[in-house]
Design a protein around this motif. Structure first.
Motif: not given
Length: 245
Positions: A125-128, A180-181, A187-188, A193-194
């Motif tokens: 969530w935060g990254r997106c 975001v969704e 890309r979740g 992975e990152s």
């Protein structure tokens, strides 16, 4: 303070206060108008695809402060972590005002999912959220970030779920829930992975929980470590030691 050298020029320093020793971006200005949140919202933000001298990948990560700040603070956190919330409310506002906003520290926010079942989903969530607002409204991420910690329950992890983080996102100005969704759906896996890449850096630095911090002098290659919700004085002392190293 004892300093040690090795072939990579990384040196260990004692960060003090119960801590452990170990051996081309774009800037944005934040607007605080209309802001009533208690959490910290930086004055400047960076976006960059570089990797730091300490090995931290900055691509897609929230970075606050001046691009040429002499000290990096790598902050590993978990939205389910009560001690992280303590740091966010009791220490980060003063630390940000005195060191990040003044150009001494570049603060890099990094997920370390380790508390509960929803730790990794909340990190995604935060990254997106950051990816959706970084170019146009980066301060919105920090308002979302503070609201996510505000949503923590007094005890347990059951509060952390899709409903809670959707609600936090809906209530944060300049964050589009639909975007975001879509990021989470499409890309979740790559985001997870990152996150893993920088987790390996944390573990190599003997960060085993949250909140965990590495303070890194970008010129001298000296570094120190803090683990836990230390008071402002401990951070101030550690930063000053790293600056002198």
């Amino acid at each position: 303070m004892d300093l040690q050298g090795n072939t990579t020029r990384r040196r260990a320093l004692l960060a003090g206060g119960g801590t452990v020793a170990f051996g081309g971006g774009v800037a944005y200005l934040a607007s605080r108008s209309g802001s009533s949140e208690r959490g910290y919202v930086p004055e400047r933000f960076q976006t960059t695809d570089s990797t730091t001298g300490f090995g931290v990948d900055l691509a897609g990560r929230p970075v606050a402060g001046e691009a040429d700040a002499p000290v990096d603070v790598y902050y590993w956190t978990d939205y389910l972590c009560p001690f992280c919330k303590e740091f966010e409310t009791e220490t980060l506002p003063d630390l940000g005002r005195d060191y990040v906003d003044t150009g001494t520290v570049r603060l890099v926010l990094l997920p370390y999912p380790n508390i509960g079942e929803y730790s990794m989903p909340s990190a995604v969530w935060g990254r997106c959220v950051w990816e959706q607002v970084a170019e146009g409204a980066p301060a919105a991420f920090w308002r979302w970030h503070g609201a996510a910690f505000d949503a923590q329950a007094e005890s347990g992890h059951d509060w952390a779920d899709e409903e809670t983080f959707t609600r936090v996102t809906e209530r944060t100005e300049n964050v589009a829930v639909a975007d975001v969704e879509e990021c989470r759906r499409s890309r979740g896996e790559s985001v997870r992975e990152s996150i893993g890449a920088n987790l390996r850096v944390a573990r190599a630095a003997r960060i085993r929980g949250t909140p965990g911090f590495v303070l890194y002098n970008r010129e001298s290659d000296a570094a120190g470590r803090l683990v836990g919700a230390h008071p402002y004085e401990n951070f101030s002392d550690a930063i000053d030691r790293v600056l002198r190293a």
